[in-house]
Design a protein around this motif. Structure first.
Motif, PDB file in Angstrom:
ATOM      1  N   PRO A 163       3.610  -3.045  33.607  1.00 23.22           N
ATOM      2  CA  PRO A 163       4.815  -2.674  32.851  1.00 23.22           C
ATOM      3  C   PRO A 163       5.463  -3.870  32.153  1.00 23.22           C
ATOM      4  O   PRO A 163       6.067  -3.719  31.084  1.00 23.22           O
ATOM      5  CB  PRO A 163       5.744  -2.095  33.933  1.00 23.22           C
ATOM      6  CG  PRO A 163       5.251  -2.668  35.221  1.00 23.22           C
ATOM      7  CD  PRO A 163       3.781  -2.806  35.049  1.00 23.22           C
ATOM      8  N   LEU A 167       6.428  -3.696  28.138  1.00 24.08           N
ATOM      9  CA  LEU A 167       7.806  -3.791  27.664  1.00 24.08           C
ATOM     10  C   LEU A 167       8.065  -5.088  26.905  1.00 24.08           C
ATOM     11  O   LEU A 167       8.951  -5.153  26.056  1.00 24.08           O
ATOM     12  CB  LEU A 167       8.773  -3.688  28.851  1.00 24.08           C
ATOM     13  CG  LEU A 167      10.237  -3.421  28.497  1.00 24.08           C
ATOM     14  CD1 LEU A 167      10.367  -2.101  27.748  1.00 24.08           C
ATOM     15  CD2 LEU A 167      11.104  -3.388  29.733  1.00 24.08           C
ATOM     16  N   THR A 179       5.681   1.431  28.113  1.00 26.77           N
ATOM     17  CA  THR A 179       6.043   1.053  29.478  1.00 26.77           C
ATOM     18  C   THR A 179       5.963   2.249  30.423  1.00 26.77           C
ATOM     19  O   THR A 179       5.480   2.133  31.555  1.00 26.77           O
ATOM     20  CB  THR A 179       7.468   0.465  29.513  1.00 26.77           C
ATOM     21  OG1 THR A 179       7.523  -0.654  28.623  1.00 26.77           O
ATOM     22  CG2 THR A 179       7.829   0.005  30.919  1.00 26.77           C
TER      23      THR A 179
END
Length: 227
Positions: A163, A167, A179
């Motif tokens: 993630p 992001l 994400t």
């Protein structure tokens, strides 16, 4: 006794895999929680990266430390049992022999045969025999806290990196979509591996992990917007 050695080796590998799966899951959820909290108030890529990286390192070493402490306690308990049996072999050999005989008669072996087996095993490997019978342990293969800690450290870092990369490097609306997708895939995989490891229901584990991941993202995003 070869079978018991294989079972003990399998237990050690399973424990290491368990630590890795838990580490990965915590790494994913903790990092994505921080990213969504910070991402709710800023879109600056560098700020998001530093916040996520700091949390990734923190959770990876925290998980590793926790696994080391936990498995070390288990190993200490096992080692204590081995020491106690070593003393009993000297102070109460008859009682230890009776325990070995009973373990075989409980499996359906005749008393005479069980006595013969016990005498042979206690003559060759007395401590290993008694500890294996009473605790299903191999004194030479106790749990390894360093392996569990390393597995947790590496998997937590890898899990949190998914993630974090999405992001940090995606822009606009794709930042959030990417994400969410990365998180869903990552927690779905940890659910799959944990179910396989624990011989549980794969679909239930995967769905449960995905739901938890989505809830985590929404909660932390809401906290970020609130503050």
């Amino acid at each position: 006794m070869d079978t018991k050695k294989k079972e003990q080796s399998l237990a050690m590998r399973a424990n290491t895999l368990r630590a890795g799966v838990l580490g990965a899951n915590d790494g994913i959820l903790t990092v994505v929680g921080v990213l969504f909290s910070v991402g709710a108030v800023t879109t600056d890529s560098f700020t998001l990266f530093i916040a996520g990286l700091a949390d990734l390192l923190a959770v990876a070493f925290s998980m590793a430390g926790g696994e080391y402490a936990s498995v070390s306690s288990q190993r200490d308990t096992e080692a204590s049992a081995v020491r106690a049996e070593a003393v009993l072999l000297k102070s109460d050999f008859a009682g230890e022999r009776a325990a070995v005989v009973a373990s075989y008669t409980d499996r359906g072996v005749s008393v005479d045969t069980a006595n013969e087996i016990a005498d042979e095993l206690l003559q060759k490997q007395p401590l290993k025999t008694v500890v294996g019978v009473k605790y299903d342990l191999d004194p030479s293969e106790l749990m390894n806290p360093w392996m569990a800690a390393l597995a947790s450290l590496i998997c937590a870092a890898i899990g949190g990196a998914l993630p974090l990369a999405a992001l940090t490097f995606l822009t606009g609306i794709m930042r959030w979509i990417g994400t969410i997708i990365a998180t869903v895939i990552a927690v779905g995989l940890t659910g799959l591996f944990s179910a396989k490891l624990g011989h549980g229901f794969v679909r239930a584990a995967v769905v449960r992990n995905i739901i938890i991941g989505i809830i985590t993202m929404f909660i932390h995003y809401g906290i970020g917007r609130l503050f």
